[in-house]
Design a protein around this motif. Sequence first.
Motif, short mmCIF file in Angstrom:
data_model
loop_
_atom_site.label_atom_id
_atom_site.label_comp_id
_atom_site.label_asym_id
_atom_site.label_seq_id
_atom_site.Cartn_x
_atom_site.Cartn_y
_atom_site.Cartn_z
N VAL A 72 0.85 -1.19 0.00
CA VAL A 72 0.00 0.00 0.00
C VAL A 72 0.88 1.24 0.00
O VAL A 72 1.99 1.24 0.57
CB VAL A 72 -0.95 -0.01 1.22
N VAL A 73 0.41 2.29 -0.66
CA VAL A 73 1.11 3.57 -0.68
C VAL A 73 0.77 4.34 0.59
O VAL A 73 -0.37 4.32 1.06
CB VAL A 73 0.72 4.38 -1.93
N ALA A 74 1.76 4.98 1.16
CA ALA A 74 1.54 5.77 2.37
C ALA A 74 0.41 6.77 2.13
O ALA A 74 0.38 7.47 1.13
CB ALA A 74 2.81 6.51 2.77
N GLY A 75 -0.54 6.78 3.10
CA GLY A 75 -1.71 7.63 2.95
C GLY A 75 -2.89 6.92 2.33
O GLY A 75 -4.00 7.45 2.32
N GLY A 76 -2.67 5.71 1.82
CA GLY A 76 -3.74 4.95 1.19
C GLY A 76 -4.46 4.04 2.18
O GLY A 76 -4.33 4.17 3.39
N THR A 77 -5.23 3.10 1.64
CA THR A 77 -6.01 2.16 2.45
C THR A 77 -5.65 0.74 2.05
O THR A 77 -5.55 0.43 0.85
CB THR A 77 -7.52 2.40 2.25
N VAL A 132 -2.81 4.93 5.80
CA VAL A 132 -1.70 4.10 6.26
C VAL A 132 -0.42 4.93 6.37
O VAL A 132 -0.10 5.74 5.48
CB VAL A 132 -1.48 2.92 5.30
N ALA A 133 0.30 4.73 7.46
CA ALA A 133 1.58 5.40 7.68
C ALA A 133 2.72 4.39 7.59
O ALA A 133 2.50 3.18 7.60
CB ALA A 133 1.59 6.08 9.04
N LEU A 134 3.93 4.91 7.49
CA LEU A 134 5.09 4.02 7.41
C LEU A 134 5.19 3.14 8.67
O LEU A 134 5.66 2.01 8.60
CB LEU A 134 6.37 4.83 7.24
N ALA A 135 4.72 3.68 9.80
CA ALA A 135 4.79 2.91 11.05
C ALA A 135 3.85 1.71 11.04
O ALA A 135 3.98 0.81 11.88
CB ALA A 135 4.45 3.82 12.22
N ASP A 136 2.89 1.69 10.12
CA ASP A 136 1.94 0.56 10.05
C ASP A 136 2.55 -0.64 9.33
O ASP A 136 1.91 -1.70 9.28
CB ASP A 136 0.66 1.00 9.33
N GLU A 137 3.72 -0.48 8.77
CA GLU A 137 4.32 -1.59 8.04
C GLU A 137 4.72 -2.71 9.00
O GLU A 137 5.12 -2.48 10.14
CB GLU A 137 5.55 -1.12 7.27
N GLY A 138 4.59 -3.93 8.56
CA GLY A 138 4.99 -5.07 9.37
C GLY A 138 4.16 -6.29 9.08
O GLY A 138 3.41 -6.36 8.10
N LEU A 155 2.17 -9.94 5.43
CA LEU A 155 3.18 -8.89 5.47
C LEU A 155 2.65 -7.66 4.72
O LEU A 155 2.36 -7.72 3.53
CB LEU A 155 4.48 -9.38 4.83
N VAL A 156 2.53 -6.55 5.42
CA VAL A 156 2.07 -5.29 4.84
C VAL A 156 3.29 -4.42 4.57
O VAL A 156 4.03 -4.07 5.49
CB VAL A 156 1.08 -4.58 5.77
N THR A 157 3.49 -4.08 3.30
CA THR A 157 4.59 -3.22 2.88
C THR A 157 4.02 -1.85 2.53
O THR A 157 3.10 -1.73 1.71
CB THR A 157 5.32 -3.80 1.67
N VAL A 158 4.58 -0.80 3.15
CA VAL A 158 4.13 0.57 2.92
C VAL A 158 5.16 1.29 2.06
O VAL A 158 6.34 1.34 2.41
CB VAL A 158 3.91 1.32 4.25
N LEU A 159 4.71 1.82 0.94
CA LEU A 159 5.59 2.55 0.02
C LEU A 159 5.63 4.02 0.41
O LEU A 159 4.58 4.67 0.56
CB LEU A 159 5.11 2.41 -1.42
N GLY A 160 6.84 4.56 0.57
CA GLY A 160 7.00 5.98 0.85
C GLY A 160 7.01 6.78 -0.43
O GLY A 160 7.76 6.48 -1.37
N ILE A 161 6.17 7.82 -0.52
CA ILE A 161 6.07 8.63 -1.74
C ILE A 161 7.20 9.64 -1.77
O ILE A 161 7.39 10.42 -0.82
CB ILE A 161 4.72 9.36 -1.78
#
Length: 430
Positions: A72-77, A132-138, A155-161
């Motif tokens: 998911v992209v940061a800020g997305g759902t 979603v924030a970067l801290a939600d990754e894991g 595993l949830v991967t958060v992409l930083g824009i």
Amino acid sequence: MGAPSALPLLLLFASCWAPGGANLSQDGYWQEQNLELGTLAPLEEAMSSTVWSSPDMLASQDSQPWTSDETVVAGGTVVLKCQVKDHEDSSLQWSNPAQQTLYFGEKRALRDNRIQLVRSTPHELSISISNVALADEGEYTCSIFTMPVRTAKSLVTVLGIPQKPIITGYKSSLREKDTTTLNCQSSGSKPAAQLTWRKGDQELHGEPTRIQEDPNGKTFTVSSSVTFQVTREDDGADIVCSVNHESLKGADRSTAQRIEVLYTPTAKIRPDPPHPREGQKLLLHCEGRGNPAPQQYLWEKEGSVPPLKMTQESALIFPFLNKSDSGTYGCTATSNMGSYKAYYTLNVNDPSPVPSSSSTYHAIIGGIVAFIVFLLLILLIFLGHYLIRHKGTYLTHEAKGSDDAPDADTAIINAEGGQSGGDDKKEYFI
């Protein structure tokens, strides 16, 4: 819980010391193995050869939940979906990477308004996490509380824009043939982004992208530089730095730096009208181009001293052309970057007018009108001839029907007399 967990260990040792060796059958009974009496098999061998297959404790594959990894992209759902085939009258649960329970069935366990229930059935538990924030990754855990408890990981991967790139290194105008270096930098990407350069539609080959981890330990700052030599064609060109990253999904994220290039002027002479004739007014325009634009124009005629004109205006005016004005003229355009001289040879033609396009047009119209008149005359001639012949033939037939018809040589005969009661008058046309 201590007794059930110790039972398999006791059975393991029993199988190792049993006469001839023993193992459990599918029905939970002991089976003989080829072990010598009183021989203790190694622990690893005993564990591999001992199969605990009691129907009451065998893990059912139908009760094993499953899920999938998400990006998911940061800020997305992001939506986390957990499913199980056989729930064994138990509920599904979602936990975050810190092992905090998010939802147990349809019951919310963590007070976080970003986390919402999507679907809750005995066979499925789906939740969504918005903004979603970067801290939600894991790694998120889906559990079902059967005996034993079974889990599945997601595993949830958060992409930083990446942030919009910033270009540095351009300070002031450049001179033609100068070499310049521009730098580009973008922060906040995860994983690290890539930078590219272009000048207009032309790609520029910059240095490889340099990567540096940001202080938060999650995102990266990327940078690149490009060096090139400028030409006069680069004056007003945009040097563009673009950032490429999967979180942008093809969207353009770039910054442009417009550059100014100073170069010596060029010039050319344009006559107005293009084909000057004796007696006409003529303007010779000296069209100068440069950066900065020429500020002074010097007009000269070969064989003539001194110069004809020095002015800030670019045109040389001839109010009334004479044959003596013919010759070669030069215009020198000057700026603080240098000067350039252009030449033009003037040949003054005779005053006789050159057929214009309007005269040709009138000639064509006149020809068409004359042709139409000619056709009308021919039509009138044929019509008159036809009428004359038609009328003469009609009167000849009328005369032949009468007893007193004249011969062919009589033009007009008037006859009087006849029966009582009236006079007859006949006319004949031949």
